[in-house]
Design a protein around this motif. Structure first.
Motif, PDB file in Angstrom:
ATOM      1  N   ASP A  57      -1.380  13.215  17.138  1.00  0.00           N
ATOM      2  CA  ASP A  57      -0.456  14.213  16.590  1.00  0.00           C
ATOM      3  C   ASP A  57       0.898  13.594  16.244  1.00  0.00           C
ATOM      4  O   ASP A  57       1.489  13.904  15.209  1.00  0.00           O
ATOM      5  CB  ASP A  57      -0.260  15.357  17.588  1.00  0.00           C
ATOM      6  CG  ASP A  57      -1.498  16.229  17.727  1.00  0.00           C
ATOM      7  OD1 ASP A  57      -2.497  15.950  17.039  1.00  0.00           O
ATOM      8  OD2 ASP A  57      -1.450  17.195  18.515  1.00  0.00           O
ATOM      9  N   GLY A  58       1.374  12.719  17.101  1.00  0.00           N
ATOM     10  CA  GLY A  58       2.665  12.071  16.855  1.00  0.00           C
ATOM     11  C   GLY A  58       2.653  11.220  15.593  1.00  0.00           C
ATOM     12  O   GLY A  58       3.598  11.231  14.808  1.00  0.00           O
ATOM     13  N   LYS A  59       1.566  10.478  15.406  1.00  0.00           N
ATOM     14  CA  LYS A  59       1.438   9.611  14.224  1.00  0.00           C
ATOM     15  C   LYS A  59       1.343  10.457  12.950  1.00  0.00           C
ATOM     16  O   LYS A  59       1.955  10.125  11.928  1.00  0.00           O
ATOM     17  CB  LYS A  59       0.205   8.733  14.376  1.00  0.00           C
ATOM     18  CG  LYS A  59       0.079   7.632  13.347  1.00  0.00           C
ATOM     19  CD  LYS A  59      -1.104   6.723  13.672  1.00  0.00           C
ATOM     20  CE  LYS A  59      -1.294   5.687  12.581  1.00  0.00           C
ATOM     21  NZ  LYS A  59      -2.491   4.869  12.820  1.00  0.00           N
ATOM     22  N   ILE A  60       0.588  11.568  13.022  1.00  0.00           N
ATOM     23  CA  ILE A  60       0.471  12.469  11.862  1.00  0.00           C
ATOM     24  C   ILE A  60       1.837  13.070  11.527  1.00  0.00           C
ATOM     25  O   ILE A  60       2.254  13.094  10.370  1.00  0.00           O
ATOM     26  CB  ILE A  60      -0.552  13.598  12.139  1.00  0.00           C
ATOM     27  CG1 ILE A  60      -1.955  13.027  12.303  1.00  0.00           C
ATOM     28  CG2 ILE A  60      -0.525  14.636  11.020  1.00  0.00           C
ATOM     29  CD1 ILE A  60      -2.977  14.038  12.832  1.00  0.00           C
ATOM     30  N   ALA A  61       2.529  13.560  12.551  1.00  0.00           N
ATOM     31  CA  ALA A  61       3.836  14.184  12.351  1.00  0.00           C
ATOM     32  C   ALA A  61       4.810  13.211  11.697  1.00  0.00           C
ATOM     33  O   ALA A  61       5.547  13.575  10.771  1.00  0.00           O
ATOM     34  CB  ALA A  61       4.401  14.678  13.684  1.00  0.00           C
ATOM     35  N   GLU A  62       4.796  11.981  12.152  1.00  0.00           N
ATOM     36  CA  GLU A  62       5.691  10.967  11.591  1.00  0.00           C
ATOM     37  C   GLU A  62       5.316  10.636  10.143  1.00  0.00           C
ATOM     38  O   GLU A  62       6.175  10.577   9.267  1.00  0.00           O
ATOM     39  CB  GLU A  62       5.628   9.703  12.446  1.00  0.00           C
ATOM     40  CG  GLU A  62       6.629   8.648  12.029  1.00  0.00           C
ATOM     41  CD  GLU A  62       6.553   7.419  12.929  1.00  0.00           C
ATOM     42  OE1 GLU A  62       6.815   6.312  12.410  1.00  0.00           O
ATOM     43  OE2 GLU A  62       6.244   7.557  14.125  1.00  0.00           O
ATOM     44  N   ALA A  63       4.039  10.471   9.887  1.00  0.00           N
ATOM     45  CA  ALA A  63       3.581  10.089   8.544  1.00  0.00           C
ATOM     46  C   ALA A  63       3.820  11.200   7.523  1.00  0.00           C
ATOM     47  O   ALA A  63       4.140  10.927   6.366  1.00  0.00           O
ATOM     48  CB  ALA A  63       2.097   9.734   8.580  1.00  0.00           C
ATOM     49  N   LEU A  64       3.664  12.444   7.943  1.00  0.00           N
ATOM     50  CA  LEU A  64       3.785  13.572   7.005  1.00  0.00           C
ATOM     51  C   LEU A  64       5.145  14.258   7.077  1.00  0.00           C
ATOM     52  O   LEU A  64       5.351  15.285   6.436  1.00  0.00           O
ATOM     53  CB  LEU A  64       2.673  14.597   7.271  1.00  0.00           C
ATOM     54  CG  LEU A  64       1.244  14.075   7.110  1.00  0.00           C
ATOM     55  CD1 LEU A  64       0.238  15.165   7.426  1.00  0.00           C
ATOM     56  CD2 LEU A  64       1.025  13.531   5.700  1.00  0.00           C
ATOM     57  N   ASP A  65       6.050  13.688   7.855  1.00  0.00           N
ATOM     58  CA  ASP A  65       7.406  14.222   7.992  1.00  0.00           C
ATOM     59  C   ASP A  65       7.374  15.699   8.393  1.00  0.00           C
ATOM     60  O   ASP A  65       7.965  16.564   7.739  1.00  0.00           O
ATOM     61  CB  ASP A  65       8.198  14.027   6.688  1.00  0.00           C
ATOM     62  CG  ASP A  65       9.689  14.217   6.892  1.00  0.00           C
ATOM     63  OD1 ASP A  65      10.157  13.980   8.026  1.00  0.00           O
ATOM     64  OD2 ASP A  65      10.377  14.617   5.934  1.00  0.00           O
ATOM     65  N   THR A  66       6.650  15.973   9.461  1.00  0.00           N
ATOM     66  CA  THR A  66       6.561  17.326   9.993  1.00  0.00           C
ATOM     67  C   THR A  66       6.691  17.239  11.505  1.00  0.00           C
ATOM     68  O   THR A  66       6.910  16.169  12.055  1.00  0.00           O
ATOM     69  CB  THR A  66       5.234  18.009   9.556  1.00  0.00           C
ATOM     70  OG1 THR A  66       5.275  19.378   9.921  1.00  0.00           O
ATOM     71  CG2 THR A  66       4.016  17.337  10.144  1.00  0.00           C
ATOM     72  N   SER A  67       6.555  18.348  12.185  1.00  0.00           N
ATOM     73  CA  SER A  67       6.698  18.347  13.636  1.00  0.00           C
ATOM     74  C   SER A  67       5.335  18.242  14.318  1.00  0.00           C
ATOM     75  O   SER A  67       4.309  18.610  13.746  1.00  0.00           O
ATOM     76  CB  SER A  67       7.389  19.635  14.098  1.00  0.00           C
ATOM     77  OG  SER A  67       6.555  20.748  13.850  1.00  0.00           O
ATOM     78  N   VAL A  68       5.352  17.767  15.544  1.00  0.00           N
ATOM     79  CA  VAL A  68       4.131  17.701  16.337  1.00  0.00           C
ATOM     80  C   VAL A  68       3.608  19.119  16.564  1.00  0.00           C
ATOM     81  O   VAL A  68       2.399  19.358  16.545  1.00  0.00           O
ATOM     82  CB  VAL A  68       4.379  16.968  17.681  1.00  0.00           C
ATOM     83  CG1 VAL A  68       3.179  17.064  18.602  1.00  0.00           C
ATOM     84  CG2 VAL A  68       4.741  15.518  17.428  1.00  0.00           C
ATOM     85  N   ALA A  69       4.512  20.075  16.751  1.00  0.00           N
ATOM     86  CA  ALA A  69       4.113  21.474  16.954  1.00  0.00           C
ATOM     87  C   ALA A  69       3.344  22.002  15.741  1.00  0.00           C
ATOM     88  O   ALA A  69       2.372  22.747  15.887  1.00  0.00           O
ATOM     89  CB  ALA A  69       5.335  22.339  17.229  1.00  0.00           C
ATOM     90  N   ASN A  70       3.760  21.616  14.539  1.00  0.00           N
ATOM     91  CA  ASN A  70       3.062  22.047  13.327  1.00  0.00           C
ATOM     92  C   ASN A  70       1.645  21.461  13.294  1.00  0.00           C
ATOM     93  O   ASN A  70       0.693  22.147  12.922  1.00  0.00           O
ATOM     94  CB  ASN A  70       3.850  21.635  12.084  1.00  0.00           C
ATOM     95  CG  ASN A  70       3.271  22.224  10.814  1.00  0.00           C
ATOM     96  OD1 ASN A  70       2.682  23.297  10.817  1.00  0.00           O
ATOM     97  ND2 ASN A  70       3.451  21.515   9.711  1.00  0.00           N
ATOM     98  N   VAL A  71       1.507  20.225  13.702  1.00  0.00           N
ATOM     99  CA  VAL A  71       0.189  19.586  13.753  1.00  0.00           C
ATOM    100  C   VAL A  71      -0.688  20.332  14.758  1.00  0.00           C
ATOM    101  O   VAL A  71      -1.848  20.660  14.468  1.00  0.00           O
ATOM    102  CB  VAL A  71       0.304  18.088  14.119  1.00  0.00           C
ATOM    103  CG1 VAL A  71      -1.070  17.450  14.262  1.00  0.00           C
ATOM    104  CG2 VAL A  71       1.137  17.343  13.076  1.00  0.00           C
ATOM    105  N   GLU A  72      -0.147  20.629  15.926  1.00  0.00           N
ATOM    106  CA  GLU A  72      -0.896  21.344  16.963  1.00  0.00           C
ATOM    107  C   GLU A  72      -1.303  22.739  16.476  1.00  0.00           C
ATOM    108  O   GLU A  72      -2.438  23.166  16.685  1.00  0.00           O
ATOM    109  CB  GLU A  72      -0.062  21.463  18.241  1.00  0.00           C
ATOM    110  CG  GLU A  72       0.150  20.138  18.941  1.00  0.00           C
ATOM    111  CD  GLU A  72       1.202  20.207  20.051  1.00  0.00           C
ATOM    112  OE1 GLU A  72       1.895  21.257  20.184  1.00  0.00           O
ATOM    113  OE2 GLU A  72       1.336  19.214  20.776  1.00  0.00           O
TER     114      GLU A  72
END
Length: 164
Positions: A57-72
């Protein structure tokens, strides 16, 4: 699967080949809101199937410039509501402003605008209508923009946008 970071998660994303193809087409079309495109990208990155990338989730959030909460939230929505629900924007009635003119008030406004103009005026203006609908207690308050938008739905060539 050596390069994938798989953590123990309650909501695991496992996409079929068909779902991955739909998401890729969805992103490729570019004709959706940025929010929905981000959700589609999140699902592709979070997919732990053999064809997926299985990012954290952290890697996705960083790559897509979004929050970890949004990924979750996106992962949870996929698991709880299904694939199609993720790619549809939800309507929130709390966000929409309530209409000032309901059907009855709109009919009264149209009747007023179709009637004779006040003394001293050749025709109704949006400002005159704005004052009159409040004076007649058709609505509590309205702007000339609201009056104009309401009338535009039915007709507008008899109304002048000038103030006098």
């Amino acid at each position: 699967m050596a390069g994938k970071e798989i953590a123990v998660k309650k909501h695991v994303v496992r996409l079929s080949a068909e779902e991955r193809a739909k998401l890729t087409d969805f992103i490729g079309s570019g004709k959706r809101s940025a929010q929905l495109l981000t959700k589609a990208r999140i699902l592709l990155k979070a997919d732990v199937s053999n064809a997926g990338e299985g990012w954290s989730d952290g890697k996705i959030a960083e790559a897509l410039d979004t929050s970890v909460a949004n990924v979750e939230r996106t992962r949870r929505q996929l698991v709880e509501e299904g694939f199609e629900a993720v790619l549809i924007r939800k309507y929130n009635p709390k966000c929409a402003r309530p209409r000032i003119f309901d059907g009855a008030a709109e009919a009264k406004l149209i009747a007023l605008a179709c009637g004779p103009a006040p003394a001293g005026y050749a025709r109704w203006t949006l400002c005159l209508l704005e004052e009159k609908v409040v004076e007649l207690k058709i609505v509590e308050k309205a702007s000339d923009n609201t009056i104009g938008r309401t009338l535009k739905k039915t007709f507008s060539n008899r109304i002048s946008n000038s103030n006098g």
